[in-house]
Write a protein that holds these residues in place. Structure first.
Motif, PDB file in Angstrom:
ATOM      1  N   SER A   1      31.920 -20.332-104.561  1.00 57.46           N
ATOM      2  CA  SER A   1      32.263 -20.666-105.775  1.00 57.46           C
ATOM      3  C   SER A   1      33.277 -22.077-105.597  1.00 57.46           C
ATOM      4  O   SER A   1      34.375 -21.742-104.807  1.00 57.46           O
TER       5      SER A   1
ATOM      6  N   GLU B   1      36.902 -20.717-106.263  1.00 57.75           N
ATOM      7  CA  GLU B   1      37.268 -19.854-105.199  1.00 57.75           C
ATOM      8  C   GLU B   1      37.877 -20.915-104.091  1.00 57.75           C
ATOM      9  O   GLU B   1      39.180 -20.784-103.278  1.00 57.75           O
TER      10      GLU B   1
ATOM     11  N   ARG C   1      41.584 -21.332-102.648  1.00 55.18           N
ATOM     12  CA  ARG C   1      41.955 -21.149-101.088  1.00 55.18           C
ATOM     13  C   ARG C   1      42.831 -22.338-100.811  1.00 55.18           C
ATOM     14  O   ARG C   1      43.913 -22.434 -99.936  1.00 55.18           O
TER      15      ARG C   1
END
Length: 236
Positions: free
Chosen positions: A105, A108, A112
């Motif tokens: 994703s 995501e 991160r």
């Protein structure tokens, strides 16, 4: 303050997607489609973080990571289609700060990136000490947000201090006006680029950096850079 992220992937569509998501969160994004150009761009632009695909044409991503690590401590988030534990361990041993498996994703990945930058910047801040430049001509304490020029305290606005802190973070590195706007104001709208010139003018005046300037150097067609080197010994 925002950060510059270098995205290295041979898939133009994926690079474009990551650029959209990263820029939406305020990051400045650079792109490279192969390992050689990534290394050249990293050496010239000094990104704050590299998102690196391991499946690159020509120079393998693993070798790119090794050479990036050899050149400095830029954080690396690796992208790969390999999901085994051994692959993840190998990536981390190569110096990756995080490891993302395709497909993933974009939201995501941005999270991160943010986490890695927060972690790496936090560890640096804990050990950061006042630093002097140009044989003591300029002294900056980022923790206390204090500046001295020629031994005298200098009162700076928040924007002026953030601008000076960005320049001193990498002495000699040429910053574009767009990058500096992102650093000090958190956005990169072109309409605000020229405001950097005004802040630089005020900063030079307060630092007694009279023409021809030797502390904040104008880089024609680009922007500005810090013209004095960091002193070898840190101040106590």
């Amino acid at each position: 303050m925002t950060a510059t992220v270098l995205v290295v992937d041979d898939e133009a569509k994926l690079r474009g997607l990551l650029r959209d998501y990263l820029e939406r969160d305020g990051y400045t994004v650079l792109e490279a489609s192969d390992g050689r150009s990534a290394l050249d761009l990293a050496a010239a632009s000094h990104p704050d973080l590299v998102v690196l695909d391991l499946g690159l044409p020509g120079l393998p991503g693993e070798e790119v990571a090794r050479l990036l690590r050899k050149a400095g401590n830029v954080p690396i988030v690796m992208l790969t289609a390999k999901a085994s534990e051994n692959d993840r361990v190998m990536g981390l041993r190569l110096g990756a700060d995080d490891y993302v498996v395709k497909p993933f994703s974009p939201r995501e990945l941005v999270a991160r990136v943010e986490a890695v930058l927060r972690r790496t910047r936090g560890s640096r801040a804990e050990t950061e000490e006042p630093v002097s430049y140009g044989k003591g001509r300029l002294h900056i304490d980022t923790e206390r947000r204090e500046v001295r020029a020629g031994g005298q305290p200098v009162e700076l606005t928040r924007t002026e201090f953030d601008l000076l802190a960005a320049l001193t973070s990498r002495p000699g590195r040429a910053w574009t006006r767009m990058e500096l706007v992102g650093r000090v104001q958190g956005h990169t709208f072109e309409a605000y680029e020229r405001t950097i010139d005004v802040h630089v003018k005020n900063l030079r005046r307060k630092l007694a950096d009279t023409p021809p300037s030797t502390v904040i150097i104008t880089v024609p067609g680009v922007g500005y850079k810090l013209g004095v080197e960091k002193d070898v010994d840190r101040d106590a």
